[in-house]
Scaffold this motif. Structure first.
Motif, short mmCIF file in Angstrom:
data_model
loop_
_atom_site.label_atom_id
_atom_site.label_comp_id
_atom_site.label_asym_id
_atom_site.label_seq_id
_atom_site.Cartn_x
_atom_site.Cartn_y
_atom_site.Cartn_z
N SER A 199 78.63 168.76 24.79
CA SER A 199 78.07 169.76 25.71
C SER A 199 78.17 171.16 25.14
CB SER A 199 78.79 169.68 27.06
OG SER A 199 80.17 170.02 26.91
N GLY A 200 79.11 171.38 24.22
CA GLY A 200 79.21 172.68 23.57
C GLY A 200 78.08 172.97 22.62
N PHE A 201 77.33 171.94 22.22
CA PHE A 201 76.19 172.11 21.31
C PHE A 201 74.87 171.93 22.05
CE2 PHE A 201 79.73 170.74 18.69
CZ PHE A 201 79.67 171.59 17.60
N LYS A 202 74.94 171.98 23.37
CA LYS A 202 73.76 171.69 24.17
C LYS A 202 72.61 172.63 23.86
CE LYS A 202 72.52 170.73 28.99
NZ LYS A 202 73.01 170.68 30.39
N GLY A 203 72.91 173.90 23.57
CA GLY A 203 71.86 174.86 23.28
C GLY A 203 71.10 174.57 22.00
N SER A 204 71.74 173.88 21.06
CA SER A 204 71.10 173.57 19.77
C SER A 204 70.53 172.15 19.73
CB SER A 204 72.11 173.74 18.63
OG SER A 204 72.64 175.05 18.62
N CYS A 208 68.08 164.27 21.53
CA CYS A 208 69.53 164.20 21.51
C CYS A 208 70.10 164.29 22.93
CB CYS A 208 70.09 165.32 20.63
SG CYS A 208 71.89 165.43 20.64
N LEU A 209 69.56 165.20 23.73
CA LEU A 209 70.03 165.34 25.11
C LEU A 209 69.77 164.07 25.91
CD1 LEU A 209 68.88 169.02 25.85
CD2 LEU A 209 71.20 168.21 25.41
N ALA A 210 68.61 163.45 25.66
CA ALA A 210 68.30 162.21 26.38
C ALA A 210 69.28 161.10 26.00
CB ALA A 210 66.87 161.78 26.06
N ILE A 211 69.62 161.00 24.71
CA ILE A 211 70.57 159.97 24.27
C ILE A 211 71.95 160.23 24.87
CG2 ILE A 211 71.78 159.03 22.27
CD1 ILE A 211 69.22 159.47 20.65
N ALA A 212 72.36 161.51 24.91
CA ALA A 212 73.65 161.84 25.51
C ALA A 212 73.67 161.47 26.99
CB ALA A 212 73.94 163.33 25.31
N GLY A 213 72.56 161.73 27.68
CA GLY A 213 72.49 161.37 29.10
C GLY A 213 72.62 159.87 29.30
#
Length: 895
Positions: free
Chosen positions: A487-492, A497-502
């Motif tokens: 979550s600390g790299f969410k802006g980059s 990547c965000l979809a896989i993390a979700g």
């Protein structure tokens, strides 16, 4: 060196050697296929006397010399006389028919036990000996002899024609690699073994010779592999004769083709205007293959032999001519040939760029040659490291782990760039994730903490993939920690990547038992969609929505995109677990068999693959094979390195030990599984606690069984699992007594909940309880219903157990009661009275019925009151059966 990859062939030979009848078998294999090594294993297959002889080609001109040598080796008194007669026959009076008759009579007269005769290279014996042995091989009845011939080829018109033939084919790719890795060397590289395996096409002798020559220079992996791989050894004369039979024009074209993995026909035509005549000759001889406008030598050993036969001057001149001719037709080939004739700094980097294009086009073998050539020219520059990183990532995404690891390790030795260090180390972790190796989460977090700021987008992707890895290992705290760090790299992070993390977060929740977020659709594209399908299917499996999970895995496995191969192979593995959890044993076995055919070298998730082998062997009733696979599976398991796999193996072994009646082994394995499983939180992951309750009941440890059930019920709070509801209800029924037990069993059987296997297991236990209370016909009907369900699920091990129960007459036909006074009693009271009549004490009765001694005493008091008796002696006299002695009823017996 151990014999690798010939298990099926050894089984066929063993069936002939140990068969009830005398027999002959011919084993045919071309040079280098391992025929002699296979024949050398025959003496170890049985305790029968084995006579082994290798034919000598030097004696092939002496009539009956081979037969004489064989008789001397057998050293039998009867046969020694025939050998003496052959030696004294200087006038040549003994012809083949006469010798054949003498030898056949001698074999019938000898008094020795079964003898196995093995003759290697039997087709190199003198012709007379071949005719005699061929005659005998068809008339072995009554001789107690087994004949095994090793032949270079199955000759349709030779003396051994018509015999059963075992044709030796090439080894598989993975078996060839195993052979090479078993060779003791100071150091080696896996990439070298794989390159040799690809070049030699399953010929073990050629592979060993080529590999040993490579090891002299390339053992440590610090040098580029030579292109082409050229061997000097056994096959040189064979290839020389093949090439020597060509016309000069065809030989010239073959020389040109040997310089590259493939060549454009129009390029060669500029050098040789008569090329088509030569090409037709090469194609008809099977020496080259054509793919569209390109030609190439299919046999890389032949290519290496042709390459070695050219002098350096000829090779350089041909490279120069091909570079000039390909200027406007094939830019890839031009740069390749220039690398041998012109020293230009840009050449290695252009070769690496061409390799990227070739990998994207699916031509990995061709690309590897370009990479190795580039590393030969300029292996240590920073730009080389950057391009190797890209190549390693492309190779990994296409499942080429061996070459991906080779080039990432090479790049790691070259670069000091922190962004590249992050990508290369992260890629190394990803390879280990895909292979199922143990990677500590602290290593991933430390890498991201130290280098993540140099490439935050990559760091975010690595953390998301890592979270999926740890979630699948049921290490949920580690997965959650990686997601928090990500979550600390969410802006980059990219949208993918965000979809896989979700999806990783959703998987963590489903493994914990929270399935509230599974209803949402997944509408991403590209890699994110593939990863999303995989995770969605896995979460559906844990939520016990098996059919929906099947659809998700089927969609993913149907993807033909080369870059999705890792996700696709992982989906194939997860589809197996989905069927196992659904109780679809036949479907799970089929999927495992598919895996064995498509990926026999176990490249992906090795520990789980070995676990599936163990499960399959047990499920099909092959306990011996299961134990052998378990030894290999434990290499990848450990309570510290992989607790989930360790617990799964223990749960599997404990479950099937319970099924076959080994209660001591079962309780030990299940107790270990439960102990480890307590750390996972969700009891539906391992599914072993209900088995532990059952085995404790069968051992008479009711207090411990009650505690285990209470613990399971406490951990089940809030979980919506149909499987868990049935397992808990069945466990309650097994611990209950009297009519309450039967009511609980009926309650457990009211709804199948899609778990046919569990429903059948519950029916089996119910049948045993019915039998204990004298309801024998109902018990038999329940067992037969359970068998039908086991058959439908393809559960062979369970079906075999039900058959054993039925054949063992544990469920007997109903017969007339003894004293009519017993009809005043309920079924369970009548069973208890008969136990007393057989002399069983209260403690023994309590253990049989799984109740307390106090319960037995209370029931006996009620029976005394109904029948008007005052002592055990009076009850025994009243309950004594006048018919045949009754068998002791079985109530949840030792399986």
């Amino acid at each position: 060196m151990p014999l690798v990859g010939r298990n099926k062939e050894l089984d066929r030979i063993l069936s002939v050697v140990r068969g009830p009848k005398e027999a002959a078998l011919a084993i045919a294999g071309s040079r280098g296929t391992g025929k002699s090594a296979l024949l050398a294993e025959i003496p170890t297959l049985s305790d029968y006397r084995t006579v082994f002889m290798a034919a000598s080609a030097a004696e092939s001109d002496w009539p009956l010399s081979g037969l004489t040598a064989l008789l001397n080796n057998m050293d039998d008194p009867v046969l020694n006389r025939i050998a003496d007669d052959l030696l004294r026959d200087t006038a040549g009076e003994l012809n083949v028919p006469a010798v054949s008759g003498m030898l056949l009579n001698g074999l019938h007269q000898r008094s020795s036990s079964r003898t196995v005769i093995v003759i290697d290279n039997a087709d190199q014996l003198d012709h007379s000996s071949q005719e005699v042995l061929g005659f005998l091989a068809r008339r072995l009845t009554g001789t107690d002899v087994v004949l095994v011939f090793g032949l270079r080829a199955d000759l349709p018109e030779g003396p051994f024609s018509g015999l059963p033939v075992l044709q030796l084919g090439p080894l598989t790719y993975s078996d060839t690699v195993r052979v090479l890795e078993s060779i003791p060397t100071k150091r080696t590289t896996t990439a070298a073994a794989h390159a040799v395996a690809a070049a030699t096409r399953g010929n073990p002798l050629a592979a060993v010779e080529l590999y040993k020559q490579l090891m002299d220079r390339h053992a440590e992996g610090k040098y580029a592999l030579p292109v082409p791989l050229a061997s000097v050894g056994t096959f040189d004369a064979e290839y020389a004769s093949v090439v020597g039979a060509l016309t000069p024009g065809a030989r010239g074209v073959l020389d040109l083709l040997a310089l590259s993995y493939r060549s454009d026909i129009s390029t060669i035509e500029k050098i040789d205007h008569e090329v088509w005549t030569s090409v037709d000759e090469l194609l008809s001889a099977g020496l080259v293959k054509r793919t569209g406008p390109h030609l190439g030598i299919g046999d890389q050993l032949l290519r290496g032999a042709v390459f070695n036969a050219m002098t350096p001057a000829v090779r350089t001149a041909n490279h120069r001519a091909l570079a000039e001719a390909s200027n406007n037709t094939d830019p890839y080939a031009r740069r390749w040939h220039l690398s041998f004739t012109a020293l230009e700094r840009k050449t290695p980097f252009q070769l690496l760029r061409h390799a990227v294009d070739l990998i994207r086009g699916g031509e990995v073998v061709f690309a590897v040659e370009y990479i190795e050539r580039a590393l030969t020219i300029n292996p240590w520059e920073a730009e080389t490291a950057a391009r190797l990183t890209t190549l390693a990532e492309l190779l990994f995404n296409r499942g080429e782990f061996v070459y991906a690891r080779r080039y990432l390790e090479w790049a790691q030795r070259v670069t000091r760039n922190p962004a590249l260090i992050l990508r290369l180390t992260g890629l190394s972790f990803e390879i280990q994730f895909a292979q199922g190796a143990a990677v500590r989460s602290s290593m991933v977090l430390r890498l991201v903490k130290e280098f993540g700021q140099h490439d935050p987008a990559y760091a975010a992707g690595l953390l998301a993939i890592g979270a999926l890895y740890y979630a699948e290992r049921w290490e949920l705290k580690d997965a959650a920690e990686l997601l928090r760090c990500g979550s600390g790299f969410k802006g980059s992070a990219s949208a993918q990547c965000l979809a896989i993390a979700g999806r990783a977060a959703t998987l963590v929740e489903s493994i914990s038992g929270n399935t509230a977020n599974l209803a949402s659709k997944y509408e991403q594209s590209g890699t994110a969609r593939v990863a999303g399908l995989l995770v969605q299917g896995r979460a559906l499996t844990y939520a016990e929505h098996y059919e929906s999970a099947q659809e998700a895995f089927a969609m993913l496995r149907g993807s033909a995109e080369p870059g999705h191969v890792n996700w696709r192979e992982t989906a194939a593995l997860m589809a197996v677990d989905n069927e196992i959890r659904a109780g679809n044993v036949r479907a799970a076995v089929t999927l495992i068999d598919d895996l064995e055919r498509t990926e026999p070298e176990i490249k992906y998730h090795r520990g789980i693959r070995h676990y599936y082998r163990v499960w399959r062997a047990y499920a099909t009733g092959d306990a011996a094979r299961a134990q052998a696979h378990a030894v290999e599976a434990h290499r990848y398991a450990g309570a510290d390195s992989h607790p989930a796999l360790t617990a799964q193996l223990a749960a599997c072994q404990g479950h099937f030990a319970l099924l076959r009646g080994d209660l001591a082994e079962s309780v030990a394995q299940l107790s270990r599984a439960v102990e480890i499983g307590m750390g996972f939180g969700n009891p539906t992951l391992l599914r072993c606690e209900a088995d532990l309750v059952e085995v404790l009941i069968r051992l008479g440890r009711h207090h411990e069984a009650t505690q285990a059930l209470m613990r399971l019920e406490g951990r089940s709070a809030g979980l919506r699992s149909p499987w868990l509801m049935m397992a808990v209800t069945r466990s309650r029924a097994m611990l209950a007594d009297g009519e309450q037990s039967l009511q609980l069993f009926s309650q457990a059987l009211q709804g199948r909940n899609g778990h046919m296997l569990e429903h059948a297991r519950t029916l089996m236990c119910y049948a045993e309880r019915l039998h204990a209370f004298g309801k024998l016909r109902d018990a038999r009907d329940a067992l037969l219903r359970a068998k039908v369900m086991f058959d439908e699920a393809g559960a062979d091990a369970w079906t075999q157990h039900v058959d054993a129960l039925l054949l063992d007459e544990r469920v007997e036909p109903v017969r007339q009661q003894g004293n009519p006074a017993l009809l005043m009693l309920a079924d369970h009271e009548r069973s208890l009275a008969k136990m007393v009549a057989r002399g069983m004490r209260n403690k023994e009765i309590a253990a049989t019925l799984y109740v307390s001694v106090r319960t037995v005493e209370v029931r006996l008091t009620a029976i005394y009151r109904k029948l008007g008796v005052e002592s055990r002696a009076q009850l025994t006299a009243l309950a004594a059966d006048k018919g045949p002695a009754a068998r002791e009823p079985y109530v949840l017996p030792v399986l």
